[in-house]
Design a protein around this motif. Structure first.
Motif, PDB file in Angstrom:
ATOM      1  N   UNK A  67      41.342   8.416   7.453  1.00 44.47           N
ATOM      2  CA  UNK A  67      41.099   9.187   8.804  1.00 44.47           C
ATOM      3  C   UNK A  67      41.574   8.463   9.953  1.00 44.47           C
ATOM      4  N   UNK A  68      41.171   7.059  10.080  1.00 45.68           N
ATOM      5  CA  UNK A  68      41.980   6.390  11.154  1.00 45.68           C
ATOM      6  C   UNK A  68      43.346   6.538  11.034  1.00 45.68           C
ATOM      7  N   UNK A  69      43.781   6.443   9.745  1.00 49.08           N
ATOM      8  CA  UNK A  69      45.514   6.185   9.681  1.00 49.08           C
ATOM      9  C   UNK A  69      46.137   7.377  10.210  1.00 49.08           C
ATOM     10  N   UNK A  70      45.227   8.862   9.883  1.00 47.69           N
ATOM     11  CA  UNK A  70      45.810   9.932  10.217  1.00 47.69           C
ATOM     12  C   UNK A  70      45.726  10.189  11.629  1.00 47.69           C
ATOM     13  N   UNK A  71      44.748   9.358  12.384  1.00 44.91           N
ATOM     14  CA  UNK A  71      44.862   9.568  13.759  1.00 44.91           C
ATOM     15  C   UNK A  71      45.885   8.821  14.384  1.00 44.91           C
ATOM     16  N   UNK A  72      46.239   7.431  13.909  1.00 43.92           N
ATOM     17  CA  UNK A  72      46.955   6.588  14.452  1.00 43.92           C
ATOM     18  C   UNK A  72      48.561   7.204  14.014  1.00 43.92           C
ATOM     19  N   UNK A  73      48.680   7.872  12.932  1.00 42.67           N
ATOM     20  CA  UNK A  73      50.101   8.508  12.580  1.00 42.67           C
ATOM     21  C   UNK A  73      50.262   9.471  13.854  1.00 42.67           C
ATOM     22  N   UNK A  74      49.204  10.275  13.995  1.00 42.69           N
ATOM     23  CA  UNK A  74      49.331  11.520  15.096  1.00 42.69           C
ATOM     24  C   UNK A  74      49.683  10.877  16.464  1.00 42.69           C
ATOM     25  N   UNK A  75      48.928   9.759  16.834  1.00 42.76           N
ATOM     26  CA  UNK A  75      48.928   9.139  18.067  1.00 42.76           C
ATOM     27  C   UNK A  75      50.329   8.658  18.280  1.00 42.76           C
ATOM     28  N   UNK A  76      50.990   8.035  17.384  1.00 40.57           N
ATOM     29  CA  UNK A  76      52.368   7.611  17.405  1.00 40.57           C
ATOM     30  C   UNK A  76      53.337   8.570  17.703  1.00 40.57           C
ATOM     31  N   UNK A 108      48.491  -0.918  16.192  1.00 43.58           N
ATOM     32  CA  UNK A 108      49.679   0.095  15.494  1.00 43.58           C
ATOM     33  C   UNK A 108      50.726   0.557  16.768  1.00 43.58           C
ATOM     34  N   UNK A 109      50.361   0.645  18.021  1.00 45.05           N
ATOM     35  CA  UNK A 109      51.381   1.103  18.883  1.00 45.05           C
ATOM     36  C   UNK A 109      52.288   0.047  19.357  1.00 45.05           C
ATOM     37  N   UNK A 110      51.743  -1.189  19.149  1.00 45.44           N
ATOM     38  CA  UNK A 110      52.604  -2.456  19.354  1.00 45.44           C
ATOM     39  C   UNK A 110      53.767  -2.901  18.131  1.00 45.44           C
ATOM     40  N   UNK A 111      53.233  -2.392  17.076  1.00 44.81           N
ATOM     41  CA  UNK A 111      54.008  -2.843  15.811  1.00 44.81           C
ATOM     42  C   UNK A 111      55.031  -1.618  15.903  1.00 44.81           C
ATOM     43  N   UNK A 112      54.874  -0.417  16.131  1.00 43.82           N
ATOM     44  CA  UNK A 112      55.790   0.892  16.104  1.00 43.82           C
ATOM     45  C   UNK A 112      56.713   0.678  17.286  1.00 43.82           C
ATOM     46  N   UNK A 113      56.373   0.267  18.107  1.00 40.55           N
ATOM     47  CA  UNK A 113      57.288  -0.218  19.460  1.00 40.55           C
ATOM     48  C   UNK A 113      58.298  -1.278  18.994  1.00 40.55           C
ATOM     49  N   UNK A 169      52.428  11.604  18.991  1.00 39.75           N
ATOM     50  CA  UNK A 169      52.161  12.099  20.292  1.00 39.75           C
ATOM     51  C   UNK A 169      53.103  11.366  21.505  1.00 39.75           C
ATOM     52  N   UNK A 170      52.903  10.119  21.376  1.00 41.52           N
ATOM     53  CA  UNK A 170      53.310   9.088  22.292  1.00 41.52           C
ATOM     54  C   UNK A 170      54.890   8.875  22.190  1.00 41.52           C
ATOM     55  N   UNK A 171      55.772   9.585  21.114  1.00 37.67           N
ATOM     56  CA  UNK A 171      57.019   9.551  20.981  1.00 37.67           C
ATOM     57  C   UNK A 171      57.504   8.207  20.179  1.00 37.67           C
ATOM     58  N   UNK A 172      56.748   7.547  19.480  1.00 34.32           N
ATOM     59  CA  UNK A 172      56.546   6.309  18.712  1.00 34.32           C
ATOM     60  C   UNK A 172      56.781   6.920  17.228  1.00 34.32           C
ATOM     61  N   UNK A 173      56.913   7.883  16.715  1.00 36.51           N
ATOM     62  CA  UNK A 173      56.746   8.446  15.485  1.00 36.51           C
ATOM     63  C   UNK A 173      58.160   8.622  15.018  1.00 36.51           C
ATOM     64  N   UNK A 174      58.273   9.770  14.046  1.00 39.87           N
ATOM     65  CA  UNK A 174      59.336  10.384  13.776  1.00 39.87           C
ATOM     66  C   UNK A 174      60.013  11.148  14.860  1.00 39.87           C
ATOM     67  N   UNK A 175      61.334  11.168  14.771  1.00 45.26           N
ATOM     68  CA  UNK A 175      61.886  11.667  15.940  1.00 45.26           C
ATOM     69  C   UNK A 175      62.200  13.229  15.983  1.00 45.26           C
ATOM     70  N   UNK A 176      62.324  14.062  17.032  1.00 44.15           N
ATOM     71  CA  UNK A 176      62.674  15.459  16.639  1.00 44.15           C
ATOM     72  C   UNK A 176      64.059  15.313  16.211  1.00 44.15           C
TER      73      UNK A 176
END
Length: 278
Positions: free
Chosen positions: A207-216, A129-134, A218-225
């Motif tokens: 549950x895994x999807x929620x954790x992955x979304x939160x992880x992304x 997931x991290x690789x895809x999001x990046x 947290x690492x700045x790969x999710x929705x931007x501020x």
């Protein structure tokens, strides 16, 4: 003491292991959806003079580094995180279900489809997931796609296994003999009988999807501020852990509650399915 059982008017049995986590998830989702009615604060309006206030009167959970009401940010952030997790799980379940059922029904495709799934499974879901999001970059569509593809392989495997056991039944062979169309066999007979374990695993995948979304996030790969999202709220507060621990702690606790409730509900549904099977 044995588990307390509560029967509804339809005669079905509800156990605390199902009712409690389901109630928690419903309450959290309802609070997130009703956020505009539950708080009078704007989740994006900054007030630097009020930054990092501790929990107390006026701001029930305090404020963040921009002076925004933390409870309001958490409510709106929960809405965003749940939307990403739900949409990603739905996308992954639809794709995984299609692959699993087709692999079991069309045996000539089984080897090809399952080898593709094995390639996906060779990567840890979070790393994948991290690789895809990046690669895809920030954005809601990219996040949903990354989360969905991360949970898809497991759902495909479970779907294939459940479908194979149904394919061994006489009525499936009889349906083919009398010439029922593949679409009817796949939906009315195969899917209709194979869905219980698939549904259970999909709940665990949520549950895994929620954790992955939160992880992304947290690492700045999710929705931007300044978009409110639980992972990014937790990340924002890590710089102030010693002077304002409430920011990260509240967001992390909410993520923990959602993931734990989803996993507990999935485990309870799986145990109930095992008891029915025996």
């Amino acid at each position: 003491m044995t588990d307390v059982q509560m029967a509804d008017s339809g005669g079905r049995v509800w156990r605390p292991a199902v009712v409690i986590p389901l109630g928690i998830l419903i309450a959290i989702a309802a609070a997130a959806m009703l956020a505009p009615l539950l708080t009078a604060f704007d989740p994006y309006e900054t007030e630097l003079r009020q930054r990092l206030r501790p929990p107390g009167e006026g701001n029930l959970l305090g404020t963040d580094s921009q002076g925004r009401d933390l409870l309001t940010r958490l409510l709106y952030g929960t809405r965003t995180t749940l939307m990403i997790g739900f949409a990603g799980t739905l996308f992954g379940a639809a794709l995984g279900l299609t692959i699993g059922l087709c692999a079991a029904f069309y045996r000539r495709l089984d080897m090809i489809l399952m080898r593709v799934i094995d390639v996906f499974l060779s990567f840890p879901s979070i790393l994948f997931g991290l690789s895809l999001a990046a690669m895809l970059g920030p954005g809601l569509d990219s996040l949903i796609f990354a989360v969905g593809l991360s949970v898809m392989p497991g759902i495909a495997r479970i779907s294939r296994g459940a479908a194979l056991s149904i394919m061994a039944q006489d009525y499936m062979a009889g349906g083919k003999v009398i010439g029922l169309p593949d679409r009817l066999l796949l939906t009315r007979y195969l899917l209709a009988n194979a869905y219980p374990p698939i549904l259970t695993y999909t709940m665990l995948a949520f549950g895994d999807a929620i954790l992955l979304a939160a992880t992304l996030g947290f690492l700045g790969l999710g929705l931007q501020p300044p978009t409110a999202e639980l992972g990014s709220i937790a990340a924002e507060g890590r710089s102030f852990l010693f002077i304002a621990p409430h920011v990260s702690t509240a967001a992390s606790a909410l993520i923990f509650a959602i993931v734990l409730s989803a996993n507990m509900l999935g485990d309870a549904l799986r145990d109930a399915g095992d008891r029915r099977a025996t």
